[in-house]
Design an enzyme around this catalytic site. Sequence first.
Site, PDB file in Angstrom:
ATOM      1  N   LYS A 109      56.855   3.120  55.535  1.00 34.12           N
ATOM      2  CA  LYS A 109      57.544   2.191  55.988  1.00 34.12           C
ATOM      3  C   LYS A 109      57.890   1.440  56.215  1.00 34.12           C
ATOM      4  O   LYS A 109      59.034   0.564  55.750  1.00 34.12           O
ATOM      5  CB  LYS A 109      57.551   3.164  57.378  1.00 34.12           C
ATOM      6  CG  LYS A 109      57.393   4.491  58.082  1.00 34.12           C
ATOM      7  CD  LYS A 109      56.859   4.682  59.550  1.00 34.12           C
ATOM      8  CE  LYS A 109      56.893   5.712  60.486  1.00 34.12           C
ATOM      9  NZ  LYS A 109      55.800   6.342  60.916  1.00 34.12           N
ATOM     10  N   HIS A 154      45.769  17.846  59.004  1.00 31.38           N
ATOM     11  CA  HIS A 154      46.027  16.821  58.797  1.00 31.38           C
ATOM     12  C   HIS A 154      44.592  15.497  59.117  1.00 31.38           C
ATOM     13  O   HIS A 154      45.013  14.285  59.123  1.00 31.38           O
ATOM     14  CB  HIS A 154      46.595  16.008  59.923  1.00 31.38           C
ATOM     15  CG  HIS A 154      48.177  16.873  59.775  1.00 31.38           C
ATOM     16  ND1 HIS A 154      49.208  15.821  59.639  1.00 31.38           N
ATOM     17  CD2 HIS A 154      48.554  17.980  60.386  1.00 31.38           C
ATOM     18  CE1 HIS A 154      50.679  17.025  59.531  1.00 31.38           C
ATOM     19  NE2 HIS A 154      49.889  17.813  59.844  1.00 31.38           N
ATOM     20  N   THR A 183      51.226   7.305  56.846  1.00 28.62           N
ATOM     21  CA  THR A 183      53.031   7.197  56.963  1.00 28.62           C
ATOM     22  C   THR A 183      53.691   5.757  57.398  1.00 28.62           C
ATOM     23  O   THR A 183      55.321   5.215  56.530  1.00 28.62           O
ATOM     24  CB  THR A 183      53.807   8.251  57.981  1.00 28.62           C
ATOM     25  OG1 THR A 183      53.305   7.822  58.610  1.00 28.62           O
ATOM     26  CG2 THR A 183      53.435   9.650  57.692  1.00 28.62           C
ATOM     27  N   LYS A 225      48.850   1.007  63.471  1.00 30.96           N
ATOM     28  CA  LYS A 225      48.201   2.212  63.337  1.00 30.96           C
ATOM     29  C   LYS A 225      47.163   2.098  64.519  1.00 30.96           C
ATOM     30  O   LYS A 225      46.932   1.283  64.729  1.00 30.96           O
ATOM     31  CB  LYS A 225      47.888   1.878  62.032  1.00 30.96           C
ATOM     32  CG  LYS A 225      46.742   1.417  61.386  1.00 30.96           C
ATOM     33  CD  LYS A 225      45.751   1.787  60.051  1.00 30.96           C
ATOM     34  CE  LYS A 225      46.739   1.383  58.357  1.00 30.96           C
ATOM     35  NZ  LYS A 225      47.359   2.157  58.099  1.00 30.96           N
ATOM     36  N   ARG A 226      46.511   3.533  64.459  1.00 33.00           N
ATOM     37  CA  ARG A 226      45.492   3.800  66.056  1.00 33.00           C
ATOM     38  C   ARG A 226      44.458   2.892  64.900  1.00 33.00           C
ATOM     39  O   ARG A 226      44.386   2.657  64.658  1.00 33.00           O
ATOM     40  CB  ARG A 226      45.520   5.372  66.255  1.00 33.00           C
ATOM     41  CG  ARG A 226      46.421   5.932  66.809  1.00 33.00           C
ATOM     42  CD  ARG A 226      46.805   5.490  68.283  1.00 33.00           C
ATOM     43  NE  ARG A 226      45.641   5.600  68.545  1.00 33.00           N
ATOM     44  CZ  ARG A 226      45.588   6.704  69.715  1.00 33.00           C
ATOM     45  NH1 ARG A 226      46.885   7.354  70.212  1.00 33.00           N
ATOM     46  NH2 ARG A 226      44.360   6.983  70.369  1.00 33.00           N
ATOM     47  N   LYS A 277      40.304   3.172  59.438  1.00 28.84           N
ATOM     48  CA  LYS A 277      40.533   2.832  59.042  1.00 28.84           C
ATOM     49  C   LYS A 277      40.891   1.287  58.861  1.00 28.84           C
ATOM     50  O   LYS A 277      41.406   0.126  58.191  1.00 28.84           O
ATOM     51  CB  LYS A 277      42.321   2.448  60.082  1.00 28.84           C
ATOM     52  CG  LYS A 277      43.014   4.219  60.292  1.00 28.84           C
ATOM     53  CD  LYS A 277      43.947   4.834  61.328  1.00 28.84           C
ATOM     54  CE  LYS A 277      44.027   5.462  61.679  1.00 28.84           C
ATOM     55  NZ  LYS A 277      45.404   6.456  60.843  1.00 28.84           N
TER      56      LYS A 277
HETATM   57  C1  26V Z   1      43.021  15.247  66.911  1.00 29.37           C
HETATM   58  C2  26V Z   1      42.568  15.383  67.826  1.00 29.37           C
HETATM   59  C3  26V Z   1      41.450  15.867  67.666  1.00 29.37           C
HETATM   60  C4  26V Z   1      40.826  16.369  69.203  1.00 29.37           C
HETATM   61  C5  26V Z   1      41.606  15.928  70.128  1.00 29.37           C
HETATM   62  C6  26V Z   1      42.979  15.361  70.391  1.00 29.37           C
HETATM   63  C7  26V Z   1      43.490  14.751  69.104  1.00 29.37           C
HETATM   64  C8  26V Z   1      44.885  14.656  69.119  1.00 29.37           C
HETATM   65  C9  26V Z   1      45.330  14.611  67.407  1.00 29.37           C
HETATM   66  C10 26V Z   1      44.511  15.068  66.844  1.00 29.37           C
HETATM   67  C11 26V Z   1      45.077  14.732  65.161  1.00 29.37           C
HETATM   68  C12 26V Z   1      44.038  14.064  64.329  1.00 29.37           C
HETATM   69  C13 26V Z   1      44.841  13.647  62.768  1.00 29.37           C
HETATM   70  C14 26V Z   1      46.037  13.200  62.571  1.00 29.37           C
HETATM   71  O1  26V Z   1      46.561  12.159  63.659  1.00 29.37           O
HETATM   72  N1  26V Z   1      46.429  12.905  61.327  1.00 29.37           N
HETATM   73  C15 26V Z   1      47.231  12.043  60.897  1.00 29.37           C
HETATM   74  O2  26V Z   1      47.947  13.056  60.297  1.00 29.37           O
HETATM   75  C16 26V Z   1      49.140  11.856  60.031  1.00 29.37           C
HETATM   76  C17 26V Z   1      50.430  12.948  59.501  1.00 29.37           C
HETATM   77  O3  26V Z   1      49.911  13.590  58.023  1.00 29.37           O
HETATM   78  C18 26V Z   1      48.147  11.437  58.598  1.00 29.37           C
HETATM   79  O4  26V Z   1      49.191  10.761  57.704  1.00 29.37           O
HETATM   80  C19 26V Z   1      47.238  10.402  58.802  1.00 29.37           C
HETATM   81  O5  26V Z   1      46.443   9.583  57.596  1.00 29.37           O
HETATM   82  C20 26V Z   1      46.581  11.537  59.319  1.00 29.37           C
HETATM   83  O6  26V Z   1      45.584  10.480  60.054  1.00 29.37           O
END
Ligand code: 26V
Length: 801
Positions: A653, A354, A649, A542-543, A548
Amino acid sequence: MVISKQELSALIEKRVKQEFSVSVKDANDRQMYQAVIGVVRDILQQKRAETVARIDEQDAKQVYYMSMEFLVGRSLKNNLYNLGLEEDMKNIVADNGKNLNVLYEMEPDAGLGNGGLGRLAACYLDSLAAQDYAATGFSIRYEFGIFKQVILDGWQMEFPDNWLEMGGAWLLPRPDEAQEVFFDGEIEEIWSKDGLKTVHKNYDKVRAIPYDLLISGYGTDNVGVLRLWGAKSSNEFDMGSFSRGDYLKSVESAAKAEAISKVLYPADDHLEGKNLRLRQQYFFVSASLKNIVQNHFAKYKTLDNLADKNVIHINDTHPSLCVPELMRILMDDYNYTWDKAWDITTKTLAYTNHTVMSEALEVWSIDLFSARLPRIFSIIKEINKRFCEGVYQNHPDKRNIIDKIAVLSGGMVHMANLCVACCYSVNGVSGLHSDILKRDLFSDYNDIFPGKLTNVTNGIVHRRWLCQSNPALTELLTELIGDGFKTDGAKLEDFLKYKDDATIYARLEEIKLQNKQRLAEYIRTKNGINVDPASLFDVQAKRLHEYKRQLLNALHIYDLYRRVKYKGEVIQPQTFIFGAKASAGYFMAKEIIRFICALGNLINNDPVVGKYLKVVFLADYKVSIAEMLMPAAEASEQISLAGKEASGTGNMKFMINGAVTIGTLDGANVEISERVGKDNIFLFGMTTPEVEAQRTAGYYPRGIYQADDGIRELLDGISSGEIGGNKFENIVQYLLGSDPYMVLKDFASYKQAQKDLTSAYADKNRWGSMSLVNIAKAGFFASDRAIKEYADNIWHIDPIK
Ligand code: 26V
């Protein structure tokens, strides 16, 4: 199973009496809320039992979706809607002098996720249930979900989110399926008559108790389940210490065990070597896999066919310990040889990536990892050894980059490499993202395992994001094209028939206005700001992340302010709305929030500019707020630096609610643009190859500052302290010094796109048709479609009948 209004009413009455010893007429809102949830839960439980029976009867292959995050949001409205009981329930509640909307508002969001990755998992469970697949989600029952955000003088403050108090009513404890998970200690190898056995000794044992959240499917009796593991100490309390008078010590180990499921890590960017995070990951992976394997073995008396009957999906690398843990279970608990265990494991596991952001790609230090999980580490060492040997033998051209693709290197365990080396399928989440994986991040693996890398473009569950959150638009669509789109998103295309019909634009506009009025009212009560529902609502939700580029949006708003203030420019009245949480320790993200809030103060209170512009930072952005925000938005800001946003996403929406995207060619924006056509989206900025070329050539933001009068005036304006007396040195330095996400480079083109957008908005017919086309073309982005692609192309599962 059909339930009449009378039956439903009787169930509520009985439940209120049983639980609270009052008659339903005398129940208060809270008692009514509990009773309604209890009744719905019972209905789901009954349907779940029937679903399980069908799965068994048909010997169906099952999918297990492993994710550290499921951003479920609220469930009551969704369940009533899916079960077709909303209307009856509304009337029953009203017959007893209550309002169902009030009960909806009492439900806290289940905020068990940070952002897009977690919400995607929740949308997918919904689509899996609706399309009759046999699916289970596995995660952690965090006692505290994503923090509550409060904005005080522009500063983000974080408060605990105690969602279980009112949200826990959905959870069904299943102590009968509890598991044990083992940490720490050491391993010993023992030769026995069966060969070499590995034993794990002096471990710490933690109990994992499952809590089930049932997932209703729309228009079907199929019910899925999200199983959340809660951590419990296996020896709650050390009687010895207690008897010696040391009460604290006697509860200490229990507290340590239970800390595992205490709180969701409020970060989606990076975490360095967090011990507790590793414990969380292994805890839920080990409990879930034991659960899956035991159930399979009970049914088939063998694990030889594990991969034929089960597929385990790894949502990002967070559950990547599935690889060594499944190997461990097969070898240590069921006596499989390495080769046989490897064969089964690598046919059972699939992985979705992701992100390509290097800081979000997980690594663990070998020291920490081997201490916490000694047996798992020994298996990873062996996987790594065999993988590296294989590459050396079979891909001589890769010999000099083995270090780069190895699982173990530089004193670290590389989780993404583990997944790509071991899972049978690896996919990205949009066409562009998957291409970048193949070309760039995983290009060497793509040579080694041709065909392993694929794409499934993300989707959203449109029944929540359109039908439930925008009932007026849903009604219009139903009137014009029938309600087939509710189960088949592609049918939204029928709406194109009205592409040139100005009477339909007027109706869309009227619906949008109502949704904007509702949001304006919310903003008035929460922020104390009066926004004009007739102004253009432009939303970025968004975050908060540098990539972003909320900062690009804010800089442009500041530019607008200065144009009106100093040049007397007449502009389209606009309301800019932001919703964003920042990771608690992410300094720059918090600075950007402060900047937006200060800018808002300056503009909203300006006697002249405040008439045309308003800036609103909505605190505590979450699923339930998004459900109100998306239907009210007209411009959707999707402005990440090209190549950085895997999919997005939120963009989908907004689109399905008739907002028009202003965005870069990044993530799923590319596919949105292909579908709506260049006339129905405002694209700007560098493309991914252009960004790469700029990087290679060298990027000097200070040169842009010097060459571009407009940008220089803006940054100098900030430095002068014009924005609330604060000079925001950090931000100015950041932009001039490195500007890692090329905000300055894309600024001019963004400004032009904003101009084009507002002039299109001024032309009602033009805007009406753009909005209509966006709605009509949004069907592809339904998660039903995405899930069908996963089912057909990756999981190889069929719906149960
Ligand atoms: C990464 C990490 C890194 C370590 C700390 C905890 C933590 C928690 C979550 C993440 C996930 C990062 C990846 C992410 O959120 N990707 C998002 O995924 C969405 C669904 O596929 C996508 O629409 C977004 O573009 C993408 O940023």
